[in-house]
Design a protein around this motif. Structure first.
Motif, PDB file in Angstrom:
ATOM      1  N   SER A  75       8.589   0.656  -7.145  1.00  0.00           N
ATOM      2  CA  SER A  75       7.623  -0.287  -6.601  1.00  0.00           C
ATOM      3  C   SER A  75       8.346  -1.622  -6.542  1.00  0.00           C
ATOM      4  O   SER A  75       8.953  -2.053  -7.524  1.00  0.00           O
ATOM      5  N   THR A  76       8.313  -2.261  -5.386  1.00  0.00           N
ATOM      6  CA  THR A  76       9.071  -3.500  -5.216  1.00  0.00           C
ATOM      7  C   THR A  76       8.163  -4.625  -4.763  1.00  0.00           C
ATOM      8  O   THR A  76       7.042  -4.396  -4.300  1.00  0.00           O
ATOM      9  N   ASP A  82       9.125  -8.283  -8.687  1.00  0.00           N
ATOM     10  CA  ASP A  82       9.614  -7.265  -9.615  1.00  0.00           C
ATOM     11  C   ASP A  82       9.970  -5.972  -8.903  1.00  0.00           C
ATOM     12  O   ASP A  82       9.502  -5.685  -7.816  1.00  0.00           O
ATOM     13  N   GLN A  83      10.790  -5.186  -9.587  1.00  0.00           N
ATOM     14  CA  GLN A  83      11.159  -3.855  -9.124  1.00  0.00           C
ATOM     15  C   GLN A  83      10.946  -2.924 -10.314  1.00  0.00           C
ATOM     16  O   GLN A  83      11.583  -3.084 -11.352  1.00  0.00           O
ATOM     17  N   VAL A  84      10.018  -1.967 -10.174  1.00  0.00           N
ATOM     18  CA  VAL A  84       9.656  -1.089 -11.274  1.00  0.00           C
ATOM     19  C   VAL A  84       9.828   0.360 -10.820  1.00  0.00           C
ATOM     20  O   VAL A  84       9.307   0.753  -9.771  1.00  0.00           O
ATOM     21  N   MET A  85      10.539   1.171 -11.622  1.00  0.00           N
ATOM     22  CA  MET A  85      10.681   2.582 -11.288  1.00  0.00           C
ATOM     23  C   MET A  85       9.350   3.286 -11.503  1.00  0.00           C
ATOM     24  O   MET A  85       8.738   3.165 -12.554  1.00  0.00           O
ATOM     25  N   VAL A  86       8.895   3.975 -10.472  1.00  0.00           N
ATOM     26  CA  VAL A  86       7.619   4.673 -10.508  1.00  0.00           C
ATOM     27  C   VAL A  86       7.817   6.152 -10.809  1.00  0.00           C
ATOM     28  O   VAL A  86       7.054   6.753 -11.553  1.00  0.00           O
ATOM     29  N   TYR A 144       7.405   0.067  -1.505  1.00  0.00           N
ATOM     30  CA  TYR A 144       8.173   1.046  -2.272  1.00  0.00           C
ATOM     31  C   TYR A 144       9.566   1.183  -1.685  1.00  0.00           C
ATOM     32  O   TYR A 144       9.744   1.134  -0.470  1.00  0.00           O
ATOM     33  N   ARG A 145      10.534   1.370  -2.554  1.00  0.00           N
ATOM     34  CA  ARG A 145      11.897   1.706  -2.139  1.00  0.00           C
ATOM     35  C   ARG A 145      12.163   3.120  -2.659  1.00  0.00           C
ATOM     36  O   ARG A 145      12.053   3.378  -3.856  1.00  0.00           O
ATOM     37  N   ILE A 146      12.501   4.018  -1.742  1.00  0.00           N
ATOM     38  CA  ILE A 146      12.767   5.411  -2.105  1.00  0.00           C
ATOM     39  C   ILE A 146      14.239   5.678  -1.825  1.00  0.00           C
ATOM     40  O   ILE A 146      14.698   5.563  -0.693  1.00  0.00           O
ATOM     41  N   GLY A 186       4.332  -3.068   2.981  1.00  0.00           N
ATOM     42  CA  GLY A 186       3.076  -3.511   3.578  1.00  0.00           C
ATOM     43  C   GLY A 186       2.272  -2.364   4.147  1.00  0.00           C
ATOM     44  O   GLY A 186       2.262  -1.256   3.613  1.00  0.00           O
ATOM     45  N   GLU A 187       1.607  -2.652   5.245  1.00  0.00           N
ATOM     46  CA  GLU A 187       0.826  -1.602   5.905  1.00  0.00           C
ATOM     47  C   GLU A 187       1.807  -0.641   6.558  1.00  0.00           C
ATOM     48  O   GLU A 187       2.728  -1.052   7.250  1.00  0.00           O
ATOM     49  N   HIS A 188       1.588   0.650   6.310  1.00  0.00           N
ATOM     50  CA  HIS A 188       2.488   1.644   6.885  1.00  0.00           C
ATOM     51  C   HIS A 188       1.690   2.606   7.748  1.00  0.00           C
ATOM     52  O   HIS A 188       0.482   2.727   7.594  1.00  0.00           O
ATOM     53  N   PRO A 189       2.350   3.286   8.670  1.00  0.00           N
ATOM     54  CA  PRO A 189       1.642   4.227   9.545  1.00  0.00           C
ATOM     55  C   PRO A 189       1.057   5.396   8.747  1.00  0.00           C
ATOM     56  O   PRO A 189       1.613   5.794   7.720  1.00  0.00           O
ATOM     57  N   PRO A 190      -0.052   5.942   9.215  1.00  0.00           N
ATOM     58  CA  PRO A 190      -0.693   7.060   8.513  1.00  0.00           C
ATOM     59  C   PRO A 190       0.231   8.256   8.281  1.00  0.00           C
ATOM     60  O   PRO A 190       0.052   8.993   7.324  1.00  0.00           O
ATOM     61  N   ALA A 191       1.239   8.437   9.127  1.00  0.00           N
ATOM     62  CA  ALA A 191       2.160   9.573   8.964  1.00  0.00           C
ATOM     63  C   ALA A 191       2.940   9.490   7.657  1.00  0.00           C
ATOM     64  O   ALA A 191       3.461  10.495   7.177  1.00  0.00           O
TER      65      ALA A 191
END
Length: 116
Positions: free
Chosen positions: A7-8, A14-18, A60-62, A78-83
């Motif tokens: 989570s970024t 902050d940057q937290v590992m989820v 999120y950074r994956i 932010g807002e991301h596409p439903p896909a």
């Protein structure tokens, strides 16, 4: 395949590992779900147009390290596409099937702190 979800952003930056997965450590059905989610994320991200971005929106950074040494990073901001909803949900919640709800419906509510 190793997958790390962080989570970024946010107001503090902050940057937290989820979550973190190594498909070699998962059962084959669970590993397949993770691989499918990563591939779906890749396809959806290529077709996506940027949505609204703001410090208060989830981001999120994956990071994916493939078995062949391939390194990919996906930034979902932010807002991301439903896909992206389904693959992101699988990666955030994990590949296990959700627990079945208790028979008879919802679990009982915890007692109120006020005693009412």
């Amino acid at each position: 395949m190793q997958v790390k979800i962080e989570s970024t952003g946010g107001f503090a930056g902050d940057q937290v590992m989820v979550a973190m997965y190594d498909t070699a450590d998962l059962s084959e059905p669970e590993a397949k779900k993770i691989r499918h989610a990563v591939e779906s994320l890749s396809v959806a991200e290529e077709a996506a147009r940027p949505g609204e971005i703001g410090a208060d929106l989830p981001a999120y950074r994956i990071t994916v390290d493939g078995p062949d040494g391939e390194h990919r990073v996906f930034d979902v901001e932010g807002e991301h596409p439903p896909a992206l909803d389904e693959p992101l949900t699988i990666l955030l919640r994990g590949p296990q099937e959700p627990a079945a709800p208790p028979q008879g419906g919802r679990p009982p509510k915890p007692p109120s702190p006020s005693g009412l």
